[in-house]
Design a protein around this motif. Sequence first.
Motif, PDB file in Angstrom:
ATOM      1  N   TYR A   1       0.822  -1.206   0.000  1.00  0.00           N
ATOM      2  CA  TYR A   1       0.000   0.000   0.000  1.00  0.00           C
ATOM      3  C   TYR A   1       0.862   1.265   0.000  1.00  0.00           C
ATOM      4  O   TYR A   1       1.748   1.422   0.846  1.00  0.00           O
ATOM      5  CB  TYR A   1      -0.909  -0.026   1.236  1.00  0.00           C
ATOM      6  N   THR A   2       0.636   2.129  -0.974  1.00  0.00           N
ATOM      7  CA  THR A   2       1.257   3.464  -1.149  1.00  0.00           C
ATOM      8  C   THR A   2       2.750   3.461  -1.476  1.00  0.00           C
ATOM      9  O   THR A   2       3.347   4.528  -1.566  1.00  0.00           O
ATOM     10  CB  THR A   2       1.034   4.395   0.069  1.00  0.00           C
ATOM     11  N   LEU A   3       3.350   2.311  -1.676  1.00  0.00           N
ATOM     12  CA  LEU A   3       4.790   2.289  -1.966  1.00  0.00           C
ATOM     13  C   LEU A   3       5.093   2.609  -3.425  1.00  0.00           C
ATOM     14  O   LEU A   3       4.261   2.418  -4.302  1.00  0.00           O
ATOM     15  CB  LEU A   3       5.372   0.916  -1.633  1.00  0.00           C
ATOM     16  N   LYS A   4       6.299   3.036  -3.670  1.00  0.00           N
ATOM     17  CA  LYS A   4       6.812   3.229  -5.026  1.00  0.00           C
ATOM     18  C   LYS A   4       7.786   2.084  -5.268  1.00  0.00           C
ATOM     19  O   LYS A   4       8.913   2.113  -4.775  1.00  0.00           O
ATOM     20  CB  LYS A   4       7.513   4.574  -5.149  1.00  0.00           C
TER      21      LYS A   4
ATOM     22  N   ALA B   1       3.704  -1.558 -16.881  1.00  0.00           N
ATOM     23  CA  ALA B   1       3.813  -2.818 -16.135  1.00  0.00           C
ATOM     24  C   ALA B   1       3.524  -3.966 -17.094  1.00  0.00           C
ATOM     25  O   ALA B   1       2.747  -3.836 -18.031  1.00  0.00           O
ATOM     26  CB  ALA B   1       2.839  -2.834 -14.966  1.00  0.00           C
ATOM     27  N   ASP B   2       4.158  -5.097 -16.853  1.00  0.00           N
ATOM     28  CA  ASP B   2       4.002  -6.254 -17.731  1.00  0.00           C
ATOM     29  C   ASP B   2       3.239  -7.366 -17.014  1.00  0.00           C
ATOM     30  O   ASP B   2       3.734  -7.978 -16.069  1.00  0.00           O
ATOM     31  CB  ASP B   2       5.375  -6.759 -18.168  1.00  0.00           C
TER      32      ASP B   2
ATOM     33  N   ILE C   1      -6.301  -0.680  -6.834  1.00  0.00           N
ATOM     34  CA  ILE C   1      -7.155   0.506  -6.791  1.00  0.00           C
ATOM     35  C   ILE C   1      -6.240   1.721  -6.710  1.00  0.00           C
ATOM     36  O   ILE C   1      -5.370   1.799  -5.838  1.00  0.00           O
ATOM     37  CB  ILE C   1      -8.129   0.486  -5.587  1.00  0.00           C
ATOM     38  N   ASP C   2      -6.438   2.654  -7.625  1.00  0.00           N
ATOM     39  CA  ASP C   2      -5.634   3.881  -7.688  1.00  0.00           C
ATOM     40  C   ASP C   2      -4.138   3.592  -7.800  1.00  0.00           C
ATOM     41  O   ASP C   2      -3.304   4.322  -7.275  1.00  0.00           O
ATOM     42  CB  ASP C   2      -5.914   4.782  -6.473  1.00  0.00           C
TER      43      ASP C   2
ATOM     44  N   ASP D   1       2.773   2.641  -6.729  1.00  0.00           N
ATOM     45  CA  ASP D   1       3.362   2.974  -8.025  1.00  0.00           C
ATOM     46  C   ASP D   1       4.060   1.721  -8.548  1.00  0.00           C
ATOM     47  O   ASP D   1       5.115   1.327  -8.061  1.00  0.00           O
ATOM     48  CB  ASP D   1       4.356   4.124  -7.894  1.00  0.00           C
ATOM     49  N   LEU D   2       3.426   1.079  -9.531  1.00  0.00           N
ATOM     50  CA  LEU D   2       3.927  -0.157 -10.132  1.00  0.00           C
ATOM     51  C   LEU D   2       4.522   0.094 -11.518  1.00  0.00           C
ATOM     52  O   LEU D   2       4.588  -0.812 -12.343  1.00  0.00           O
ATOM     53  CB  LEU D   2       2.781  -1.172 -10.254  1.00  0.00           C
ATOM     54  N   THR D   3       4.947   1.300 -11.787  1.00  0.00           N
ATOM     55  CA  THR D   3       5.492   1.639 -13.093  1.00  0.00           C
ATOM     56  C   THR D   3       6.631   0.698 -13.473  1.00  0.00           C
ATOM     57  O   THR D   3       7.594   0.529 -12.715  1.00  0.00           O
ATOM     58  CB  THR D   3       6.001   3.096 -13.110  1.00  0.00           C
TER      59      THR D   3
END
Length: 190
Positions: A104-107, A151-152, A144-145, A127-129
Amino acid sequence: MSDNYIIEQNFNEITFGIEDIIYKDFERCTFNNCDFSACNYTGVAFIDCTFISCNFYEAKINYVAFRGALFTDCDLNGVNFSMCDPLLFEFEFKDCILDYAKFYTLKIKGTIFSNCSLIAVDFMNTDLTGVIFDNCNLHKAVFIDTIANKADFTTSYNFSIDPERNKLKRAIFSEVGLKGLLLKYDLIIK
């Protein structure tokens, strides 16, 4: 050199107690078949460390720093990563159980999850970029959000992601995986 700074050591089949790792920095260490489930992680840093077949089952990893950690065949069931030190947060997971874990909320940009069980994992506001989900079971994982741009998800399965509630620009999905993007519409896809 301080007893609280451990560098380039191998730890095999150790069950760490509640006070065994508190306020210690481990750099370039390897942990094989170790049990970390009962540890107090206050002031602990793992820098470029490798964990093989280790047990973190429901470990309370609050305040721990993972900077370049590789987890292979580890049980991280129920671990709340969102309480970790976010500075230079970097890790990779291979063949791990991460069911009910929280990010939750991590980059966690660019993180690799390979052959992992991620059942009911909380990725809310994460952030799952550029994250790679390689052959992962994402059954009931919460998206969610999230920012999942680039992402793959090509080889992963059992996911349900609402494109209206998540950023998915240039995310990669297989044709078979498209149904995971359409579940909310209750469509029948043949």
